[in-house]
Design a protein around this motif. Sequence first.
Motif, PDB file in Angstrom:
ATOM      1  N   ILE A   1      -2.853  22.647  48.662  1.00 44.85           N
ATOM      2  CA  ILE A   1      -4.035  22.299  48.875  1.00 44.85           C
ATOM      3  C   ILE A   1      -5.223  22.496  49.109  1.00 44.85           C
TER       4      ILE A   1
ATOM      5  N   ASN B   1      -0.924  12.236  49.105  1.00 49.56           N
ATOM      6  CA  ASN B   1       0.665  13.064  49.535  1.00 49.56           C
ATOM      7  C   ASN B   1       1.115  12.141  49.020  1.00 49.56           C
TER       8      ASN B   1
ATOM      9  N   ARG C   1       4.646  12.890  48.799  1.00 52.06           N
ATOM     10  CA  ARG C   1       5.684  14.208  48.775  1.00 52.06           C
ATOM     11  C   ARG C   1       6.823  12.932  48.962  1.00 52.06           C
TER      12      ARG C   1
ATOM     13  N   GLN D   1       4.967  19.747  47.832  1.00 52.16           N
ATOM     14  CA  GLN D   1       4.253  18.961  48.259  1.00 52.16           C
ATOM     15  C   GLN D   1       3.596  17.709  46.697  1.00 52.16           C
TER      16      GLN D   1
ATOM     17  N   PHE E   1       0.518  15.840  45.600  1.00 48.49           N
ATOM     18  CA  PHE E   1      -1.304  15.764  45.665  1.00 48.49           C
ATOM     19  C   PHE E   1      -1.380  14.495  44.651  1.00 48.49           C
TER      20      PHE E   1
END
Length: 437
Positions: A335, A354, A356, A406, A408
């Motif tokens: 990030i 996020n 995820r 993750q 984003f």
Amino acid sequence: MNQSTAQKTRDNGQESKSHVLTLPLENTHVDRSPHTYERWLIAKLMRMAGSPPLRFRLWNGDVIEPEGQHAQFTLHLTDPKALYALVTNPNLAFGDLYSAGRLEVEGDLPDLMETLYRSVHQARQKWPKWLEALWRNHNPRSTGILEAKENIHHHYDLGNEFYQLWLDSAEMQYTCAYYETPDLSLEQAQLAKLEHVCRKLRLKPGMTVVEAGCGWGGLARYMARNYGVKVHSYNISREQLAFAREEARKQELDHLVEYIEDDYRNISGQYDAFVSIGMLEHVGKENYEALSELIKRSLKPDGIALLHSIGRNRPMLMNAWIEKRIFPGAYPPSIGEFMQICEHGDFSVLDVENLRLHYAQTLSHWMERFNQNEDKVTAMYDGHFTRAWRMYLAGSIAAFRAGSLQLFQVVFSHGDNNQLPRNRRDLYDFPAAPEEA
């Protein structure tokens, strides 16, 4: 060493897909018992991996149980060289050995991979320096203009019919879906993702949008069809573009959508919105400043940009096997590295989300459909290719579940733009997912 190369010929018979997958194979016939030091290597390997609940079944049928716990999974090694490869570099060897059939798994593959990721994450904090060096991942391949084309060709030009077997049938999205509720179908969730992106960009009829990396063109068609905007979509995958253009023609959207076969670095003009879904992973962090400058000059003074990308909580190289066999040149940014794009361009960050666990669910749907069609995949390529992609999907599910990866979505605009929404209430006024898809 023998080499197994999965091959497939295009329908026109002109081009062989020999680039698909190359794996190291060995003669796995072994008639000896394991040596004492080989058993010691397995015990050492397990301690370095954090003592996960794994049982090993060796090439002669001998079984090695985990120390002090019940085994949840069993790994079967078919030959001694498979053990040595696994000890030398598990980041690369695990995927290669599974793909080649020299490592078999008893138990749910995504669950096994999640268990390993969590165990290794804890254990690596105590690794000696020499082990870090031995098991390190390698820097990704170059993402220069010429290299980027080959990287994309390696993964995305496997054939549209291959991806159609297991992606959604709504807009053929090969990126994270948006599960507003966990019971959504894959098609509903992918359409919800497209709607969610459009709302974040605050699209209105007559606006212009530029898209960097369009896949099979679903987002561009969705924006044109549902929001009446004009879209320029850039892509360097010839097979994806052929599909995208044909779909736009069928849906009578080709007057609003132009699919351009060119590198994103050659984007020109100014637009009301800049969007990129799932391309940043292929850009390479050495090109982030140039990307930032490109977005800055492409975005109108009151324009909005959205980047959607796999990422990390902290900087980390891509797994060696994924980078070498599946996604050459891939690098998911942390990030902090993501924010460097915004900082360099003096952009104001408006929203960071996020998704995820949404990606873990997306991948689970993909893997379910992939497994249902594995005979067709094997007929297209071969059994090693099928096993490699099963490992890729399972490992990706595990990585998102375990937090190794993750997803984003970052929205930003010029730092001096005052034409901004006061809040995000309008994103959730009504469901993004259709009742049917």
